[in-house]
Each structure stands twice: as C-alpha cells, then as structure tokens.
Design an enzyme around this catalytic site. Sequence first.
Site, mmCIF file in Angstrom:
data_model
loop_
_atom_site.group_PDB
_atom_site.id
_atom_site.type_symbol
_atom_site.label_atom_id
_atom_site.label_comp_id
_atom_site.label_asym_id
_atom_site.label_seq_id
_atom_site.Cartn_x
_atom_site.Cartn_y
_atom_site.Cartn_z
ATOM 1 N N THR A 30 0.814 -1.216 0.000
ATOM 2 C CA THR A 30 0.000 0.000 0.000
ATOM 3 C C THR A 30 0.849 1.270 0.000
ATOM 4 O O THR A 30 0.376 2.326 -0.400
ATOM 5 C CB THR A 30 -0.915 0.062 1.228
ATOM 6 O OG1 THR A 30 -0.110 0.169 2.406
ATOM 7 C CG2 THR A 30 -1.821 -1.158 1.302
ATOM 8 N N ALA A 61 2.745 -7.662 2.849
ATOM 9 C CA ALA A 61 3.948 -8.372 3.272
ATOM 10 C C ALA A 61 4.794 -7.492 4.176
ATOM 11 O O ALA A 61 5.021 -6.321 3.893
ATOM 12 C CB ALA A 61 4.753 -8.809 2.051
ATOM 13 N N GLN A 103 1.430 -11.060 7.396
ATOM 14 C CA GLN A 103 2.157 -11.823 6.385
ATOM 15 C C GLN A 103 3.651 -11.513 6.461
ATOM 16 O O GLN A 103 4.175 -10.689 5.719
ATOM 17 C CB GLN A 103 1.644 -11.528 4.970
ATOM 18 C CG GLN A 103 2.168 -12.537 3.941
ATOM 19 C CD GLN A 103 1.877 -12.122 2.508
ATOM 20 O OE1 GLN A 103 2.377 -11.105 2.042
ATOM 21 N NE2 GLN A 103 1.099 -12.932 1.802
ATOM 22 N N HIS A 168 4.915 -16.067 4.395
ATOM 23 C CA HIS A 168 5.164 -15.739 2.995
ATOM 24 C C HIS A 168 6.671 -15.806 2.732
ATOM 25 O O HIS A 168 7.477 -15.822 3.654
ATOM 26 C CB HIS A 168 4.627 -14.342 2.694
ATOM 27 C CG HIS A 168 4.614 -13.988 1.238
ATOM 28 N ND1 HIS A 168 4.493 -14.917 0.220
ATOM 29 C CD2 HIS A 168 4.702 -12.782 0.611
ATOM 30 C CE1 HIS A 168 4.490 -14.309 -0.943
ATOM 31 N NE2 HIS A 168 4.632 -13.004 -0.736
ATOM 32 N N GLY A 169 6.984 -15.819 1.457
ATOM 33 C CA GLY A 169 8.371 -15.951 1.046
ATOM 34 C C GLY A 169 8.589 -17.179 0.201
ATOM 35 O O GLY A 169 9.617 -17.314 -0.470
ATOM 36 N N ALA A 171 6.188 -18.126 -2.196
ATOM 37 C CA ALA A 171 5.671 -17.736 -3.508
ATOM 38 C C ALA A 171 6.484 -16.595 -4.099
ATOM 39 O O ALA A 171 7.260 -15.924 -3.419
ATOM 40 C CB ALA A 171 4.204 -17.319 -3.382
ATOM 41 N N HIS A 172 6.305 -16.394 -5.395
ATOM 42 C CA HIS A 172 6.823 -15.238 -6.139
ATOM 43 C C HIS A 172 8.345 -15.164 -6.182
ATOM 44 O O HIS A 172 8.907 -14.121 -6.476
ATOM 45 C CB HIS A 172 6.256 -13.936 -5.555
ATOM 46 C CG HIS A 172 4.761 -13.904 -5.543
ATOM 47 N ND1 HIS A 172 4.032 -13.024 -4.774
ATOM 48 C CD2 HIS A 172 3.843 -14.667 -6.217
ATOM 49 C CE1 HIS A 172 2.736 -13.237 -4.961
ATOM 50 N NE2 HIS A 172 2.600 -14.233 -5.836
ATOM 51 N N TYR A 174 10.497 -15.360 -3.747
ATOM 52 C CA TYR A 174 11.134 -14.708 -2.618
ATOM 53 C C TYR A 174 12.052 -15.691 -1.878
ATOM 54 O O TYR A 174 12.273 -16.807 -2.328
ATOM 55 C CB TYR A 174 10.073 -14.110 -1.696
ATOM 56 C CG TYR A 174 9.331 -12.936 -2.312
ATOM 57 C CD1 TYR A 174 10.022 -11.905 -2.953
ATOM 58 C CD2 TYR A 174 7.936 -12.849 -2.277
ATOM 59 C CE1 TYR A 174 9.362 -10.832 -3.524
ATOM 60 C CE2 TYR A 174 7.261 -11.775 -2.841
ATOM 61 C CZ TYR A 174 7.979 -10.775 -3.472
ATOM 62 O OH TYR A 174 7.313 -9.708 -4.041
ATOM 63 N N ARG A 222 1.670 -19.126 1.959
ATOM 64 C CA ARG A 222 1.411 -18.764 0.561
ATOM 65 C C ARG A 222 2.494 -19.405 -0.283
ATOM 66 O O ARG A 222 3.691 -19.188 -0.050
ATOM 67 C CB ARG A 222 1.403 -17.258 0.353
ATOM 68 C CG ARG A 222 0.831 -16.923 -1.048
ATOM 69 C CD ARG A 222 0.152 -15.578 -1.082
ATOM 70 N NE ARG A 222 -0.985 -15.627 -2.004
ATOM 71 C CZ ARG A 222 -1.248 -14.701 -2.916
ATOM 72 N NH1 ARG A 222 -0.480 -13.628 -3.020
ATOM 73 N NH2 ARG A 222 -2.289 -14.813 -3.701
#
Length: 666
Positions: A30, A61, A103, A168-169, A171-172, A174, A222
């Site tokens: 954001t 995140a 997250q 998280h971390g 996915a994508h 990371y 995730r």
Amino acid sequence: MAHPYAHLFEPIKIGPKLAKNRIWMTAHSTQLVKDHNFTDRHVEYYAERAKGGVGVITMEAMATHPTTQPYAGKIHAFDPAVIPNYKKLSAAVHEHGALLLAQPWHRGRETNGVVNRLPVWAPSAIPDTVYREMPHAMDQENINEILEGYTLAARYAAEGGLDGVEVHGLAHGYLLGQFLSPATNHRTDQYGGSDENRLRIVLDIIERTRREVGPDLIVGVRINGDDGEVEDGLRTEHWAKIARAIADTGMIDYISVSQGTYQNRMLIYPTTPREQGYQIEATRQIKQMVPELPVVVAGRMTSPEKAEFAIASGAGDMVGMARTLIADPEWPNKAREQRETDIRPCVGANHCMASIVSAPLACIHNPAVGREAELGTDTLQITDRPKSVAVVGGGPGGMRAALTLAQRGHEVTLFEKGSELGGQVNWIARSEAYSEWGSIAGWLISQLGGTNVKIELGVEATVESLQAGGYDSVVVATGSTPLRTGWSVNHPVRWANPDGVPGVDQFNVVTAQEALLNHSELGPNVMVFDDIGGRQAVVVAEHLQANRHQVELVTTLSSVAPELSATRDVGWVHKRLRTAGVVFTTNREVAAIDEDRVSLRDVHTDEIEEREPVDSVVLVTGSKAEDALYYGLKQAGVEVRAVGDCVSPRRVFNAIWEAELAAREI
C-alpha cells in the site's frame, strides 16, 4: 431460487476460526507506511474492505529482517512497535466481521541494498533478473537471524490481537522459494541438494510460527502453483509435493496459492489481456494433493461468476483477490446483493502497481484508494444548496464529475460534442488487447443511468450557450487533442514552429487516435513514431500489427515504452509485439517525411538513415490541452473548474481524481 453465488457466500472453518464467506483479500503493498509501521490510513484502508464484505484479509507483506527493504515503505514485523497498531487494525476489521492476518516475508535476492545500504541475502550468490544485484550467500548465522525474524513476527501478531499468520516468502520467487528451487539454491550444506534439505528452513519457520501463536490462531502459507518458465524452476507438480509435505506437519490451517517469480512477473500481477482465473487449473492440482486443507485460489478473479466457478468446480475453497478489491472494496456486498453491474471493475491497467513506485497505492478509476476517510464509502455529503451544474466533456473525467455531482443532489447536464461518451478510453479500447479498458467508461455510463443527469450528445457547449443556460457552476473536462507536429522533446526550441517536421502535413501522417479509429485507411507498411515512452505507442502498434499491417515502432528513447516498467508489464508487452512481428528501432527521431520515405536521425550521432517504403506514419508525440472554453468562461466571470487533460494532458487517473475533488467542492 438458489443464490447464484451460493458457494462464494458460504462460511468456512479455517483452523480454529470461522470465515463468514469465501472471499479473501490477498496481501499487496500500500505504501501507506510511516517509519516502518502502520498508519491511520492503513486502518481506514483495511476497514473499508472489511466493511465491503470480505471474509478474510491478509495484510501487506511485512519484513522479517532489515535486509528485505526494497523501499522505505515496508512494515518491520520483527519490531514490537507494530503491536499497538495491530490492535487498532484488528479492532477496525473485526467490527465488520472479517478475519485479519499478518504476512511476514523476506524478498531474498529479489531486491537491492539501495534503501537499507545492506547486502542482499540469498541462499546462493545468483542475481535477480530485475534488480541484478549480486547477493551475499547466507551462512548459518544469517539463516538463524531469518528464523528469529519470522519467530518475532508471529509473536507480535499474536500479541496484537490478529487472527493468525500467513508465512510468505515461498511464492513469487522470494527467499524461501529461492531455498526451495534448484534453479536458485546451489548449496551443498543441510539447506541444499535434496528436496528434504531445501525444505528445511520452511518447515523450521512453520514450526516456530505455530509455537508462537498456539492452537487458537490460524497459521497458513502462501506458495506458488507454478514458477513459470524458469530453467529448472518449480512447476505445478513440484509445488503440489511441497504442499503435501507442509500439510503433513499438521501445523498449518490453509494454503494460499499464487504464481510467478520476478522472472515471470506477469504471472504474479498480470495486466490485460491475461484472462480471468488463469491460475485455476494449477491450483486445482494443489487442492487435489491436500484435500483436507482449505486452499485459496487466485489469479485475476474479477467477476462473481468466475469466483463462484472456482469454488463450485473444486479448484479451491476460497477465492483470493487483491486488485479487484482495490478497484471496488464493496465487491463482496454487491455480489451478495446481485448488483453485478454496480461493481467497479478491475481493468488490469496496473496503475496500482505503478503508483507504489513513488507514492501510496492508487487505482486508475477508484479515487478513494488510500483516501478512504475522505473519499470512501459513506463519505459523500448531500448538498443543502442544490445547484444547476453543467459538465462539458463526456470522457472519464466529465462522467465522474457528473456522477458525483448528481449523487450529491445537484441538477446536472452533461454535454459531449461527439456521438458517444467515453473519450480517449474508447479509442484505446478498440485494441483487442486493451478492450477491458473500455469498462472504465462503461461503468461510469451504467452508473449515470441510475441518476437524473441530463446527457446531451452531439452538442458543443460554448461560453454563450452555457451563459444562456443559466448554470450556477460549470466543470470543464474537454480533454486534449494529439499533437501533429512530430517534434521531439529533444528540440524544445522547435516547438515554437507549428508547421512541424517537414512532411507531417501529408495525407498519410496520422495520430494514434486516427490510426485506431480508421486503421483500414492506412497502408500495409506503417511506422509508429513515439516520443512519449508510455502505453499509447504500443497500443496502436499492437492493434495495427494484429490487423495485418507491418509495423516499425521508432522511438527517441533507448528502449520501447520504458514507462511500462512501473506497471511491470514492459517485458510482456515487448514479447507480444515482437512475437507478432513488430520491429523496434530505438534512439531515432523523425527528421523528414517525403511521400513514402521517412528520414530518421540518430539522437546521439545525428546520422541520417532512410526507410522506404513507409505507407503511413503514426505520430505519438503528446497532446495539446483543449482549454479555450475554460479560459473563456473564466474571463466571463462564470464559476468554473477545469479537470483532466484540459488542464494538462496526463492519465485517466488524474482526470477521474480531479473530477471527484471538483464535484465534492461544488
């Protein structure tokens, strides 16, 4: 009759908690951050989505270590200073019946050390395709620091009254995904080599997270459903096995599935023309591997019909949305009430992604994003002094002004000299790849239909006619017209010459708007000359190439459409155009046009080269503000406001933003 979205609005148990429906707002940046912490704008932003009816929210995140700091606006989840703001956020979101999760995450190699002045950390010293900074290969001490960061993040989330933690971390691409993938993990110690070793850090973090939050809070992860076409990267079958191994720990309550790495960013947050629900089938395979766990399916879930299908067909148990809920936080309530036409659509423009490069989050046609307290739901005040207001110009800015004015109780007449509403959005939407952009105008038109706005098409308003109409106030949104001189910004002095580059007055030289409206009138060989570096040139080039013209896209810049780096789709657009056969020529400007021959000048060396035959030339060199009416009204003493391109030619966002503010001032 059964509700058409019955599955979507059925409650679901997620570990120890109950979600009121199956709509999950997935994490996204954001840039409302201050001093690595949440702000009141965060509270307003997340509360607005909770009030809009979403079931679960995963907040943006949050860094688990100082080395994951791509820009200043990142929450430090490892700092106890987040706890008081967690409490504010959870109270605001819980008031509307939604669950709220943290997250914690680390970017690994997908960052640089410019902001934090620290080395980039990664499992192995392999640079990322975007940042290209050589990472420091982590040692055991570094890994221990990461483990501790995730541990603290979980502890503070629990102390802050959140409902759980989404690790998280993975996915994508990371950090944790870098440990998991053979493409990025070349280690020979206990964290590399075998599948078991590459998974070690992930399982350790999950175990620590569960220990910190206990049995009464949610723990999820995730993951990816597909890394994309990365050599030796993880594909769906690999991620399905990883999901099974994580589920076998018995420590997680759900799995949220996404796709892509920074090498394939259009799998993470694709722009149009990527289809809705493109991740459904890969996620279905993950779900089949972990049938006992709720699975979140995402991937351009923009319509209630697609969201309902994803759940009803068994691809997942909940539907993840980010940009959809940025565009319209009331999407869930509108879908539940079967007000589908009232949903402000996400058109895949990725203005949200572009905005966070240098400013807080924004949406191309939702002006309230990040300004919920001022412009959000229920903030519009009905006027106690209704006025007769004329709005001149039927593009997005004019329509937005007319809509808001009418909603406030003013008597509004909207004048459009053309035969239809929509403005420049209409000609962009003529390109098949950007047809979704037409929904910006389409939504405003549908909303105007529910008001008492009087729409006058084919009527050109003048100072005299507006004065004769006796309007109390006028909003001018007359837009802009494309420049036809062909001058490059490299030669500002030449802009004083209205005649332009020699030959631009030929019949075969047109603007981008004319090319999109009447491409059949162009010859087979077309040169598109771009001096802007934005989306306009690639829109017209792709459209013409798709309609059997051979296109050469010439630009004064060192690359084609560099502004698309902000929307993250520059590589995808280049691939589409070049695969289609569009030829790119950089560092050149148009020196002269002589019948079917174009002389190009090298912007660095001044060397001239010829192109022949060129049957048509399309100029994308900026626009001129159509401001005569505004200044005429101002001089006549009329209460008048100007919005959008007639002030200065810019973006759809600026027109809608300024129109909203103007309409609230009257």
